[in-house]
Design an enzyme around this catalytic site. Sequence first.
Site, short mmCIF file in Angstrom:
data_model
loop_
_atom_site.label_atom_id
_atom_site.label_comp_id
_atom_site.label_asym_id
_atom_site.label_seq_id
_atom_site.Cartn_x
_atom_site.Cartn_y
_atom_site.Cartn_z
N ARG A 1 0.85 -1.19 0.00
CA ARG A 1 0.00 0.00 0.00
C ARG A 1 0.89 1.24 0.00
O ARG A 1 1.88 1.29 0.73
CB ARG A 1 -0.89 0.01 1.25
CG ARG A 1 -1.99 -1.02 1.24
CD ARG A 1 -2.61 -1.14 2.62
NE ARG A 1 -3.75 -2.03 2.69
CZ ARG A 1 -3.69 -3.35 2.82
NH1 ARG A 1 -2.52 -3.94 2.89
NH2 ARG A 1 -4.78 -4.07 2.89
N HIS B 1 -0.15 3.38 4.72
CA HIS B 1 -0.73 2.33 5.58
C HIS B 1 -0.24 0.93 5.18
O HIS B 1 -0.98 -0.04 5.25
CB HIS B 1 -2.26 2.35 5.53
CG HIS B 1 -2.87 3.62 6.08
ND1 HIS B 1 -3.32 3.73 7.37
CD2 HIS B 1 -3.09 4.82 5.51
CE1 HIS B 1 -3.82 4.94 7.56
NE2 HIS B 1 -3.68 5.63 6.45
N ARG C 1 -8.79 -3.79 9.73
CA ARG C 1 -7.32 -3.72 9.56
C ARG C 1 -6.82 -2.44 10.22
O ARG C 1 -7.31 -1.35 9.92
CB ARG C 1 -6.92 -3.75 8.09
CG ARG C 1 -5.41 -3.77 7.90
CD ARG C 1 -5.01 -3.95 6.43
NE ARG C 1 -3.57 -3.92 6.27
CZ ARG C 1 -2.85 -2.81 6.09
NH1 ARG C 1 -3.45 -1.63 6.03
NH2 ARG C 1 -1.55 -2.87 5.97
N ASN D 1 -9.31 6.44 11.10
CA ASN D 1 -8.04 6.54 11.82
C ASN D 1 -8.31 6.56 13.32
O ASN D 1 -9.45 6.68 13.75
CB ASN D 1 -7.31 7.83 11.44
CG ASN D 1 -6.56 7.71 10.11
OD1 ASN D 1 -6.27 6.61 9.63
ND2 ASN D 1 -6.24 8.84 9.53
N ARG E 1 -2.74 -2.27 -7.09
CA ARG E 1 -2.23 -3.21 -6.08
C ARG E 1 -2.70 -4.64 -6.36
O ARG E 1 -1.96 -5.59 -6.21
CB ARG E 1 -2.76 -2.76 -4.71
CG ARG E 1 -1.79 -2.89 -3.58
CD ARG E 1 -2.24 -2.09 -2.39
NE ARG E 1 -3.52 -2.50 -1.85
CZ ARG E 1 -3.72 -3.57 -1.08
NH1 ARG E 1 -2.73 -4.34 -0.77
NH2 ARG E 1 -4.93 -3.84 -0.61
FE1 HDD Z 1 -6.30 6.99 3.09
C1 HDD Z 1 -5.22 3.81 2.76
C2 HDD Z 1 -7.36 6.32 6.30
C3 HDD Z 1 -7.12 10.31 3.53
C4 HDD Z 1 -5.62 7.59 -0.15
N1 HDD Z 1 -6.27 5.38 4.30
C5 HDD Z 1 -5.80 4.14 3.97
C6 HDD Z 1 -6.00 3.24 5.05
C7 HDD Z 1 -6.59 3.95 6.06
C8 HDD Z 1 -6.77 5.30 5.57
C9 HDD Z 1 -7.01 3.42 7.41
C10 HDD Z 1 -5.58 1.78 5.09
C11 HDD Z 1 -6.69 0.88 4.65
C12 HDD Z 1 -6.26 -0.56 4.76
O1 HDD Z 1 -6.05 -1.02 5.90
O2 HDD Z 1 -6.14 -1.20 3.72
N2 HDD Z 1 -7.01 8.12 4.63
C13 HDD Z 1 -7.49 7.62 5.83
C14 HDD Z 1 -8.16 8.68 6.54
C15 HDD Z 1 -8.08 9.80 5.77
C16 HDD Z 1 -7.36 9.44 4.57
C17 HDD Z 1 -8.84 8.53 7.88
C18 HDD Z 1 -8.62 11.17 6.04
C19 HDD Z 1 -9.84 11.39 6.41
N3 HDD Z 1 -6.32 8.65 1.92
C20 HDD Z 1 -6.74 9.92 2.28
C21 HDD Z 1 -6.74 10.77 1.12
C22 HDD Z 1 -6.33 10.00 0.06
C23 HDD Z 1 -6.06 8.67 0.58
C24 HDD Z 1 -7.15 12.23 1.11
C25 HDD Z 1 -6.13 10.36 -1.39
C26 HDD Z 1 -6.68 11.36 -1.99
N4 HDD Z 1 -5.46 5.92 1.59
C27 HDD Z 1 -5.32 6.35 0.34
C28 HDD Z 1 -4.83 5.28 -0.61
C29 HDD Z 1 -4.75 4.03 0.32
C30 HDD Z 1 -5.14 4.61 1.66
C31 HDD Z 1 -3.62 5.63 -1.39
C32 HDD Z 1 -3.46 3.23 0.32
C33 HDD Z 1 -3.87 1.80 0.26
C34 HDD Z 1 -5.30 1.83 0.05
O3 HDD Z 1 -5.74 3.10 -0.04
O4 HDD Z 1 -6.03 0.85 -0.06
O5 HDD Z 1 -5.72 5.13 -1.64
#
Ligand code: HDD
Length: 718
Positions: free
Chosen positions: A72, A75, A112, A148, A369
């Site tokens: 990822r 995270h 997770r 989170n 992924r």
């Molecule tokens: Fe995110 C993963 C939580 C903003 C883009 N995010 C990811 C995961 C968590 C969060 C818990 C792990 C999920 C897992 O266990 O597979 N993210 C948050 C929270 C945010 C947040 C609470 C704000 C409110 N995230 C955020 C933004 C973006 C992303 C603004 C993009 C515009 N986040 C991602 C991602 C991930 C991710 C790149 C990486 C792996 C996945 O999604 O599955 O798309």
Amino acid sequence: MGNQGNKVADLEQETKEVSSKARLTTDYGVKQTSADDWLKAVSQDKTGPMLLEDPFGREKIMRFDHERIPERVVHARGSGAFGKFRLLESAEDVTFAPVLTDTSRETPIFIRFSTVLGSRGSADTVRDVRGFAIKFYTEEGNWDIVGNDIPVFFIQDAIKFPDVIHAGKPEPHNEVPQAQSAHNNFWDFQFNHTEATHMFMWAMSDRAIPRSYRMMQGFGVNTFTMLNAKGERSFVKFVFTPELGVHSLVWDEALKLAGQDPDFHRKDLWEAIENGVYPKWKFGIQVIPEADEHKFDFDILDATKVWPEDILPVRYIGEFELNRNPDEFFTQVEQIAFCTSHIVPGIGFSDDPLLQGRNFSYFDTQLSRLGVNWQELPINRPVCPVMNFNRDGAMRHTISRGTVNYWPNRFEAVKPATVEEGGYVEYAEKIAGIKARARSVKFKEHFSQAQLFWNSMSPVEKNHITNALAFELDHCEDPVVYGRMVQRLADIDLGLAQTLADMVGGEAPKEATRPNHGRKAPGLSQTEYPGEKPTIKSRRIAILVADGYDPVAYKAAYGAISAALAIPLVIGPRRSKVTAAGGSSSVQPHHHLEGFRSTMVDAIFIPGGEESIKTLAKNGRALHWIREAFGHLKAIGATGEAVDLVNKAIALPEITVSDAGDVHKAYGVVTLRHVKPESFTDAVNIAKGAAGFMDNFFYAIAMHRNWDRELAGLHTQV
Ligand code: HDD
């Protein structure tokens, strides 16, 4: 197991037992007679060349070469478990989603937990936000809350996400540091984004170094919407509060654990579930009726703001627990994929600009992924029927029977559902505006809630935030970075800014950049969540012994700890057998003093025994165990001669026990000097009885840490 069985049974179809009955085969099913030798041209005295012909050898190496998938992008480091969600009170006044209205249901879930910045092999205990992502396998489809352990975020608009993450991840020129926010680029970003001020204060608080995933609150962070059967819409935030309370490590301990046991949180979750101590959370919502959207002095769609609980109390309507460890990490924890866009009828999005961007990002990242058919993977597929004309693509799994793959078709096959049949209908929201790259006016206020958070902290929490900032800025070598950050802190609190200027260098601000409004709010300080009742359930308690230990005190303690569903860990100078005083009994320790460290336990108990204590008193590591646990504010219990050992290790007048006969308590150090080995009455005394040693010791453990010790400054004196 109730409806949780839905998902478990579903996964069972794909699960193969690794057993002694099974025989080794290739991936195409042919049994193999040898697992150890590549096919070769070989003779008695000569191992000739390997033959490329060998399909078994080539398959094995080829499969190995391709074992990794991209981790990822954030995270990457995490772990998770299965569980169930139960609704205790219908929220039908807010939503018609059956998962939140039908109290007879039990919904299977997978959660997770994760850190954000580190790569997949990084340590669990680093200072970081923790991910708290829940997949609800509902009868209406999968619903994901990707939250989170901190209720706010660094940025307001999703377009800034690559920047905040690039700035926090290892720096581009040398890929340093790993899984740390303590570096120039992270803090440079914080300064350049005033909207991040509130969040960085949370990230410097103890919330960012949890004791356990099981002891964290969870927050959906973004604002969602809900629709009830009358068609009324509300704005909603999600809050989860752990039964065990919100507890953290202390920073020195977190730093050491990152090296001593990088899997600390992963193991902790696994261990608790294996021991049947299932972690539980209350599931709550905060609700704002649509008509009240603009009644607040902040924008309720701004993810850098909390909804203060004095004006918007949390309504707890359900609970969930984790009760089953994964069978295989890769296919379940690594391949699970969450999407904020996965919602079910009765739940909707809001115009929160962070959420809207996330709705694109998660779906997109799963493509790179896991590939286009990622929703067919066993861990990701819903428990309800899935049918549509999305077809083909790499690794397509489902075999769809029939002659048409388009809509409309002459058979009316796979007709869209009606509302009565449970079809999702978007809320008919009226939208007007001018096209612009902008946010509404209220998004521009960035400091008020940072002050609210700071004002709401306890004195100990304020100390910890101050120390965390001092640590982080000390790791920034660029004077521009730490100098400017010190100035920024004056936007929150002048005293904090001045202390930091003194600690890390930089010019001390003379006056506050803006007056502190002085307001506080409930729900922000983690001291408000000590746990539903004092308990030592699932806590690890070390029992230090050497040859000649007092068997009565040992057995009484071991028994009482186990009975309380805590985990006794016997630690000796060596792991081979250690014999009790009188030679009547013995124990094989779980670990030896060098192999295990005090950081890995919540408390220490030392039974007396003249010989045992003599040996431990000469062992520097044993003394270090006691001193380190004292420094980390942990409960320490000692009986009989062990009191002298504690006096030696912690030679402070505030702690030292002279000749007190009864239980003596001082700053979480609980002792009982007069115990005669082999006396039944004393065993009872230790366990419970009038003297109540164990009760007092357990209470000190249940309090998690002795904060008075820190407030009195004793923890740094040994
Ligand atoms: Fe995110 C993963 C939580 C903003 C883009 N995010 C990811 C995961 C968590 C969060 C818990 C792990 C999920 C897992 O266990 O597979 N993210 C948050 C929270 C945010 C947040 C609470 C704000 C409110 N995230 C955020 C933004 C973006 C992303 C603004 C993009 C515009 N986040 C991602 C991602 C991930 C991710 C790149 C990486 C792996 C996945 O999604 O599955 O798309």
